[in-house]
Design an enzyme around this catalytic site. Structure first.
Site, mmCIF file in Angstrom:
data_model
loop_
_atom_site.group_PDB
_atom_site.id
_atom_site.type_symbol
_atom_site.label_atom_id
_atom_site.label_comp_id
_atom_site.label_asym_id
_atom_site.label_seq_id
_atom_site.Cartn_x
_atom_site.Cartn_y
_atom_site.Cartn_z
ATOM 1 N N GLU A 227 10.614 7.601 4.117
ATOM 2 C CA GLU A 227 9.353 8.313 3.868
ATOM 3 C C GLU A 227 9.626 9.799 3.748
ATOM 4 O OE1 GLU A 227 6.133 7.818 6.635
ATOM 5 O OE2 GLU A 227 6.498 5.692 6.866
ATOM 6 N N GLU B 113 7.620 3.481 12.795
ATOM 7 C CA GLU B 113 7.865 4.687 13.595
ATOM 8 C C GLU B 113 7.678 4.431 15.086
ATOM 9 O OE1 GLU B 113 5.591 7.949 11.918
ATOM 10 O OE2 GLU B 113 7.184 8.333 10.473
HETATM 11 C C1 GAL Z 1 4.425 8.768 8.952
HETATM 12 C C2 GAL Z 1 3.872 7.360 8.925
HETATM 13 C C3 GAL Z 1 3.059 7.085 7.701
HETATM 14 C C4 GAL Z 1 2.156 8.245 7.389
HETATM 15 C C5 GAL Z 1 2.987 9.480 7.219
HETATM 16 C C6 GAL Z 1 2.204 10.702 6.863
HETATM 17 O O1 GAL Z 1 4.454 9.202 10.254
HETATM 18 O O2 GAL Z 1 4.883 6.403 9.050
HETATM 19 O O3 GAL Z 1 2.315 5.918 7.921
HETATM 20 O O4 GAL Z 1 1.251 8.399 8.431
HETATM 21 O O5 GAL Z 1 3.653 9.752 8.413
HETATM 22 O O6 GAL Z 1 3.002 11.869 6.853
#
Ligand code: GAL
Length: 695
Positions: free
Chosen positions: A325, A172
């Site tokens: 994600e 990110e």
């Molecule tokens: C994203 C990140 C992850 C985790 C996730 C939680 O921003 O890449 O590592 O923190 O959010 O929602």
């Protein structure tokens, strides 16, 4: 090892023509079903159980090592990579592929303590501390060298490991630093952009407020200052900051590529992220991957997620992308975090696949027992696998196996939504006519009726080739460079429909106002022109329209006059009374252009968009039988990917959708015809039985 100098400009498209893509994975894995996996938080016995549970759930790809730097290199130069090797071996033995991360998002404490300049500085001059994550300065040569060193160590050890099917650089990317090192890198970036200080002075308009520069060395990042900062300086700093992070990504990517050119390399985007211009990033990744955390408490979440999905498809020029994600249930980082139902988890995941994703991954595998994300959901919750959530995870894995037919399939879109980061940044600089006119709000408002009608929309950059689109909508394109002007005008010249929202075409690439009656580069196309931006009094003003019905306009007005177009709606009160609010002009080419100089209520905007859809001859996923511009039952999304028609119901009640002919639901195997009933959160993936692909 060779470092790209921290000031390196990143060219827009230097990617070799044929690079491995997601197809390298989906060829044998089918649709990707995956998650972040952080085994370093667990004892080894749990790893074995993890692999068994992953197999049972159908997980076929895990992202490993994102935050492992301090464990891989506990002291400067001392590497402990064996544990990671054991994890990769175990996963490989279990048939689970790995997306291996370079762990450079979160440097160990020793780096920032020994070299304080590796830690980022805020605009107020505060140097950030370790103890969280992402505290690095992207311009620090020490950070960059150490990041390349740990990445290089992983590459030497694991590039040929059979488990490693993709590389995930950092995590990110999206922070900004304002330190002196960034100041120097900014100066060098500006030298490359402008060549001479005189040219910079012209572009930044430094004759204003005595801001003239005599030497590059006088220029600083935007920092705490008594009053407003030069808007072009602020805009260029955003452009620079995005490029600076991209240079970090590119140097690690190239390191990995040299070791194993056949393995795709990616990093995770964050949708409409305000600090990174993904139009510049996308050509540099082999797989467009996105992190998307829809808010289950937000009724517009399906709409927002659909738009983010369409952005990813647009960034990848239509190639399959990866949902990298999402949360299986609640997140921990909003003020109030209601869980997602299993039905909503499935719906959100399948929406992404309908809209072009070739895989659906989650953060994370096992819910952390400690640390800042201990209350963030995961595929295996604290309570273990004997839970509603984990049963839903398994069921979803099983049903994804039935969707192999969509792998690699493209989405055919004849409508496009124009969006540009520079324009967003410039439009929302402070000291504009109104802070209430927001680019993303406008994007959503214009997208909503297209989404409701099941019309496939690609999010596009205004300067790209738009010849494949019959309808192009630019909800608020404040800054348009000359290429953008050319391609947008080309839509109408070819007989297509161009719909421009308010405050569009205002500024050039330097964020200077284009002089003349606005929208200067499009006024002849829309058949009218303006002379004053007029934010409206609270409560709005009345507008008359025989075509759209009378309405009240809110927030924004413009003093327009009619030239050779038509006034579709006219202000009927206040200082703007008699001035057109919505303009349209039919072009001799057969195309047409609309200009909406205000914020109509959503229902009126829906009508405007629907008229443009009809004029452009664009049809929704249910085809002409449903009528162009037809609105589907509330809460129903319809989207066609290749031969498969997806219907999704985010309403809380069942909905009936006419589908005609006979179809097979690839998710359940059920034969369906005539009309399909979808329960709340219901999804079907329909293949027409007559289709040549149906066998
Ligand atoms: C994203 C990140 C992850 C985790 C996730 C939680 O921003 O890449 O590592 O923190 O959010 O929602």
């Amino acid at each position: 090892m060779q470092l790209i100098p921290s000031t390196a400009a990143v060219p827009l498209a230097d990617t070799p023509p044929v690079r491995p893509g997601l197809g390298e994975l989906t060829r044998d894995l089918g649709l990707v079903y995956g998650c972040d996996y952080n085994p370093e938080q667990w004892p080894r016995e749990v790893w074995t159980e993890d692999v068994a549970l992953m197999q049972a759930a159908g997980i076929n790809l895990v992202t490993v090592g994102v935050f492992s730097w301090a464990l891989l290199e506990p002291r400067p130069g001392e590497l402990e990579l064996d544990w990671l090797g054991d994890v990769l071996d175990l996963l490989h033995a279990g048939g689970i592929a790995v997306d291996l991360a370079t762990p450079t998002a979160s440097p160990p404490a020793w780096l920032g303590l020994r070299w304080p300049e590796t830690r980022a500085v805020t605009p107020d001059g505060v140097r950030l501390s370790h103890g969280s994550r992402n505290h690095f300065c992207p311009s620090s040569p020490v950070y960059r060298e150490r990041a390349m060193t740990i990445a290089g160590a992983l590459v030497s050890r694991f590039a040929s490991h059979p488990a490693v099917r993709m590389w995930h650089i950092g995590n990110e990317y999206g922070q900004v630093c304002h330190c002196d090192l960034c100041g120097e890198a900014f100066q060098a970036w500006l030298q490359r952009r402008y060549g001479t200080v005189d040219e910079l002075n012209r572009a930044w308009g430094t004759s204003f407020w005595s801001q003239r520069y005599d030497d590059w060395a006088e220029i600083v990042p935007p920092r705490a200052a008594p009053y407003l900062i030069n808007p072009t300086q602020a805009l260029d700093y955003r452009r620079f900051a995005s490029d600076q992070l991209l240079a970090l990504y590119v140097e690690q990517r190239d390191l990995v590529r040299r070791a194993n050119p056949a393995v795709p390399v990616t990093t995770n985007f964050m949708g409409f992220h305000p600090l990174t211009d993904y139009w510049r990033w996308a050509p540099q990744v082999d797989v467009v991957a996105d992190d998307l955390y829809g808010d289950p408490a937000d009724g517009d979440s399906p709409l927002r997620q659909a738009l983010a999905n369409d952005l990813m498809r647009g960034l990848g020029a239509g190639q399959p992308w990866l949902l990298m994600e999402q949360a299986a249930s609640g997140v921990n980082w909003r003020a109030h975090n209601p869980p997602k139902t299993p039905g909503r988890m499935r719906l959100d995941s399948l929406r992404a696949i309908a809209r072009g994703a070739d895989g659906s991954c989650f953060f994370q595998w096992r819910q952390s027992a400690f640390g800042a994300e201990r209350f963030h959901s995961a595929l295996v919750p604290h309570a273990g696998p004997d839970t509603r959530l984990h049963r839903a995870v398994r069921a979803h894995g099983a049903e994804l196996r039935g969707l192999g037919r969509v792998v690699g399939a493209r989405v055919e879109a004849r409508a496009a939504l124009a969006f540009d980061w520079s324009s967003w940044w410039a439009a929302e600089e402070p000291a504009a006519p109104s802070e209430r006119l927001r680019v993303l709000d406008q994007l959503l408002a214009y997208y909503r009726p297209l989404w409701r009608a099941g019309i496939a929309v690609d999010v596009v950059h205004p300067g790209m080739d738009l010849s494949g689109y019959d309808l192009v909508v630019a909800p608020q394109l404040y800054l348009v460079d000359d290429d953008g002007v050319r391609t947008l005008r080309g839509v109408v010249a070819r007989g297509g429909v161009l719909l421009l929202g308010p405050f569009s075409g205002v500024a050039d690439t330097d964020a200077h106002i284009r002089l003349g009656r606005f929208p200067v580069p499009f006024a002849d196309l829309v058949g009218g022109s303006g002379e004053e931006f007029c934010p409206l009094p609270d409560g709005g003003v009345p507008v008359r329209s025989a075509t759209l019905g009378d309405f009240r306009a809110e927030v924004w007005g413009e003093r327009l006059r009619l030239d050779d177009g038509e006034a579709v709606a006219t202000f009927a009160g206040g200082d703007l009374a008699g001035s057109p609010a919505v303009l349209r002009r039919r072009d001799p080419s057969g195309g047409s252009a609309w200009y909406v100089g205000t914020l109509p209520p959503q229902a009126v905007l829906d009508q405007i968009v629907s008229r443009c859809v009809v004029a452009a001859g664009v049809v929704g996923a249910l085809g002409r039988s449903a009528g162009p511009g037809t609105v589907l039952p509330a809460g129903i999304e319809a989207f066609r990917r290749g031969a498969v028609l997806f219907l999704l119901n985010s309403a809380t009640e069942p909905r009936d959708v006419p589908i005609g002919g006979s179809h097979r639901d690839l998710l359940t195997g059920a034969e369906l015809s005539g009309c399909v009933r979808l329960g709340p959160d219901g999804v079907v993936a329909l293949l027409e039985e007559a289709s040549p692909d149906a066998s």
